[in-house]
Design an enzyme around this catalytic site. Structure first.
Site: not given
Ligand SMILES: Cc1cc2nc3c(=O)[nH]c(=O)nc-3n(C[C@H](O)[C@H](O)[C@H](O)COP(=O)(O)OP(=O)(O)OC[C@H]3O[C@@H](n4cnc5c(N)ncnc54)[C@H](O)[C@@H]3O)c2cc1C
Length: 537
Positions: A217, A219, A270-271, A273, A456
Site C-alpha cells: 500500500t 504506507s 493485484a500484481f 503476493v 489528513y
Molecule cells: C485506524 C487506522 C489507521 C491507519 N493509519 C495509517 C497510517 O498512519 N499510515 C498508513 O500508511 N496507513 C494507515 N492505515 C491504512 C492501513 O493500515 C495501511 O494501508 C497498511 O499498510 C495496511 O497493512 P495491512 O497489513 O493491514 O494490509 P491489509 O489491510 O491486509 O491489505 C491492504 C492491501 O494490501 C494487500 N496486501 C496485504 N498484504 C500483502 C502482501 N503480502 N502482498 C501483496 N499484497 C498485500 C491487500 O490485498 C490489500 O489490497 C490505517 C488504517 C486504519 C484502520
C-alpha cells in the site's frame, strides 16, 4: 531465522482492537457531542455475533483439494468465524456493515500458507480453478483493499500471511533486514530492537498492520519526516505471482532500466503476493525528545514546516493541526488547561544519538521560532505521543453512540496546499451538512516533503439513518474536490476499491493501460485481488 516471541492478539470482527481494549466514550466527550455537534443521545451498539449474516462457503471441491495439497488441510479454513475475521478491512463503512450484521461478502475460505513456495502453489491452484485470491496482511485497509469483489470471479479466498512471521536476515554492516511479509508492526520492531535496530515505521495502524501490507500500500508512518515512507525503505521484495517469482531489487541504487520494485510497491495484491521485504534499518535511537509548538494560524504553521522541509534538517515527527483539531486535542488532553487558547498546535519529536538530537533540536527550534512559532514545551507533544495509536479505539466508542467518524487523506505541493485544504474541507462540510447538523471537520499536515505535504482530514457528525451511504456521499464529494484541485487521491491509504474511480485522473488512460498490461502479464487469469487498484475498462 528468528521467530517472534509474541503473537498479535486476534482483533474483534466489529471493532479495531481486542475485546479487552474496548473503552466506552468518557461522559464529558459524550456531552460535547450532543452540545457542540447536536448528536442525539442514542446508543448504536453492534449486533451480537450470532445475528451476523455470513454467506455459505462455495469453494468447489477440486479447488479445495488443490489448495490443501499446497498448504495442508489444517491451513485451509472454511468455518464462519475465521471467514468473518477476513471479511473486509477497518474503514468506518467496513465496521458499520459488520456491526449491522452484514458480512455477506465473507470470503469462501481462508488459506494460511507457511512460506513463499506454498504461496506460489496456492496462486497456481487458484489460477487453474479460477478462484480469486486476496492477499491479507493485517486486514487494516481503509479503502476496501481486502473486501471480496465477486463481479469477475464468484469464489474468493483470503490468503492470510500470518504464518510468514520471521526475521530472515539482518545485515548489520549494510543496515538491511529481510522480513517476512506477515510480520505485524510490533513484532517486526521488537525483533529489530532486540538487535539494536529500528525500522522507524509507525503508522497509526502499526499494532495490527503487516510488513507485506506496508509494501503493498506504500504506507507512510507518523515518523516519516525522520525515517521516510515505507516505500523509501525498501531495497528488495520477493513477490509470488501465478506465473512465478519476481525479485526486483539488488542494490541500494541501480540504473538497470526502470525500477521494477515500484511496480510492486503499492500494487495492493493485484500484481502478486509479497512474501519477503528487504528494508533499510537504522540504529535504534538512544535518545528521544519531544517539543510542541503553537502557531497563530494554520497557514503560518504550514509555512514553518515548509521551511523545515526545505532546509533538509527535519525532526523525526513533524505534524501540524488546524485550529479545529488543535481545539479538540487540547480540550480532550491532560494539557488542556495550561495550553494557550486558539492557534494551531505542532508536534515535533527527535530521535537519534544524544548529540544528533540536540543539534537538530537547536537548529529546528530556532527556525520554528523565527517562522512565528512559540514553544509549548514537551508536555503537549508527550501527550500526543502517549495517545498516538488511540484514535481507532476512540472511533469504536464513537460508533457506539450515534456518531459517524471517519478520515481521508491527500497530498499536494506547498503552493496548492491551502487551495486543497479549502476545497476538501468545504466539500466535506457541505456534503455531511446536507444530511444533518453541521459536522466537525478537522485536519492536520501529517507528512512533509521539500515540495509539498499531506493533509489528513477527520470528520465527526451525527449519523444518518444509513450511515454508510452518508459517508459514501461525503467521500465522493471530497474525492471530486481533491481531483478538481489536482491533488492526489491518496497519499498513503492506497487505492483499493474506494479510490479506483479517480485513477484515471491520477495516471491517465495510457497510464492505466500500462498498469493493466502488467497485470495481464503476471496474472493472465485475473485472480489476484480482482476489482482493486484498476477501474474496469
Ligand atoms: C485506524 C487506522 C489507521 C491507519 N493509519 C495509517 C497510517 O498512519 N499510515 C498508513 O500508511 N496507513 C494507515 N492505515 C491504512 C492501513 O493500515 C495501511 O494501508 C497498511 O499498510 C495496511 O497493512 P495491512 O497489513 O493491514 O494490509 P491489509 O489491510 O491486509 O491489505 C491492504 C492491501 O494490501 C494487500 N496486501 C496485504 N498484504 C500483502 C502482501 N503480502 N502482498 C501483496 N499484497 C498485500 C491487500 O490485498 C490489500 O489490497 C490505517 C488504517 C486504519 C484502520
Amino acid at each position: 531465522m528468528t521467530a517472534p516471541q509474541h503473537r498479535t492478539p486476534e482483533p474483534m470482527w466489529n471493532a479495531w482492537g481486542t475485546a479487552s481494549e474496548a473503552d466506552p466514550l468518557p461522559e464529558h466527550l459524550r456531552a460535547l457531542l450532543t452540545d457542540a455537534l447536536g448528536v442525539p443521545r442514542r446508543d448504536t451498539p453492534s449486533v451480537p455475533r450470532d445475528q451476523v449474516r455470513i454467506r455459505e462457503s462455495a469453494l468447489p471441491d477440486v479447488a479445495r483439494a488443490s489448495i490443501q495439497d499446497a498448504v495442508g488441510a489444517e491451513h485451509l479454513h472454511t468455518d464462519e468465524h475465521t471467514r468473518l475475521l477476513h471479511t473486509g478491512g477497518k474503514s468506518t463503512p467496513d465496521l458499520l456493515r459488520r456491526r449491522s450484521g452484514d458480512a455477506d461478502e465473507a470470503p469462501d475460505a481462508v488459506v494460511r500458507p507457511g512460506g513463499h513456495e506454498e504461496v506460489e502453489l496456492v496462486l497456481r491452484a487458484c489460477a487453474r480453478h479460477r478462484v480469486a485470491v486476496i492477499a491479507f496482511g493485517g486486514g487494516t485497509s481503509v479503502v476496501g483493499g481486502v473486501s471480496p469483489d465477486r463481479s469477475a470471479l464468484p469464489v474468493v479466498v483470503a490468503l492470510d500471511l500470518a504464518r510468514l512471521d520471521r526475521l530472515l536476515e539482518l545485515d548489520t554492516e549494510s543496515g538491511t533486514a529481510t522480513l517476512q511479509a506477515g510480520l505485524r508492526g510490533p513484532e517486526a520492531e521488537r525483533l529489530l530492537r532486540e538487535r539494536g535496530f529500528t525500522l522507524g515505521h509507525f503508522p497509526q495502524s502499526f499494532e495490527y498492520a503487516s510488513i507485506g501490507g506496508f509494501a503493498a500500500t506504500r504506507s507512510s508512518g507518523q515518523a516519516s519526516a525522520g525515517y521516510g515512507r515505507f516505500d523509501d525503505m525498501v531495497l528488495d521484495l520477493r513477490v509470488a505471482t501465478p506465473r512465478g517469482t519476481i525479485h526486483p531489487g539488488r542494490a541500494p541504487a541501480s540504473a538497470a532500466g526502470p525500477d521494477l520494485r515500484q511496480l510492486f510497491l503499492g500494487s495492493e495484491g493485484a500484481f502478486g503476493v509479497v512474501t519477503e521485504v528487504t528494508v533499510r534499518v537504522r540504529p535504534a535511537p538512544v535518545e528521544t525528545r519531544h517539543e510542541a509548538w503553537s502557531f497563530p494560524d494554520f497557514a503560518t504553521g504550514a509555512a514553518a514546516l515548509r521551511q523545515l522541509a526545505r532546509t533538509g534538517s527535519l525532526p523525526t515527527v513533524a505534524r501540524l493541526s488546524d485550529e479545529t483539531e488543535t481545539g479538540l486535542n487540547l480540550a480532550s488532553s491532560e494539557v488542556g488547561e495550561s495550553a494557550p487558547s486558539g492557534g494551531c498546535l505542532a508536534v515535533t519529536t527527535y530521535e537519534g544519538t544524544a548529540e544528533h538530537v540536540e543539534a537538530r533540536h537547536a537548529e529546528i527550534a530556532e527556525l520554528l521560532r523565527a517562522a512565528g512559532g512559540s514553544s509549548l514545551g514537551a508536555e503537549p507533544a508527550d501527550s500526543w505521543d502517549r495517545g498516538r495509536f488511540h484514535a481507532p479505539y476512540l472511533r469504536d466508542a464513537l460508533l457506539d453512540v450515534n456518531t459517524l467518524a471517519e478520515t481521508l487523506e491527500t497530498a499536494t505541493t506547498w503552493s496548492n496546499l491551502d487551495r486543497t485544504y479549502q476545497a476538501v474541507h468545504g466539500a466535506l462540510t457541505e456534503a455531511l451538512g446536507e444530511q444533518g447538523t453541521p459536522p466537525l471537520v478537522m485536519c492536520h499536515v501529517s507528512h512533509i516533503y521539500p515540495t509539498g505535504a499531506s493533509l489528513y482530514f477527520t470528520v465527526a457528525c451525527a449519523r444518518a439513518a444509513d450511515p454508510v451511504a452518508q459517508w459514501q456521499h461525503a467521500k465522493r464529494a471530497a474525492g471530486d474536490a481533491i481531483a478538481s484541485v489536482g491533488a492526489t487521491i491518496t497519499h498513503h491509504h492506497a487505492v483499493g476499491s474506494d479510490h479506483r474511480d479517480w485513477m484515471v485522473e491520477e495516471v491517465g488512460e495510457l497510464g492505466l493501460d500500462v498498469l493493466r498490461a502488467v497485470k495481464e502479464t503476471v496474472d493472465p487469469e485475473g485472480v489476484l485481488n480482482p476489482g482493486k487498484l484498476l477501474p474496469p475498462k
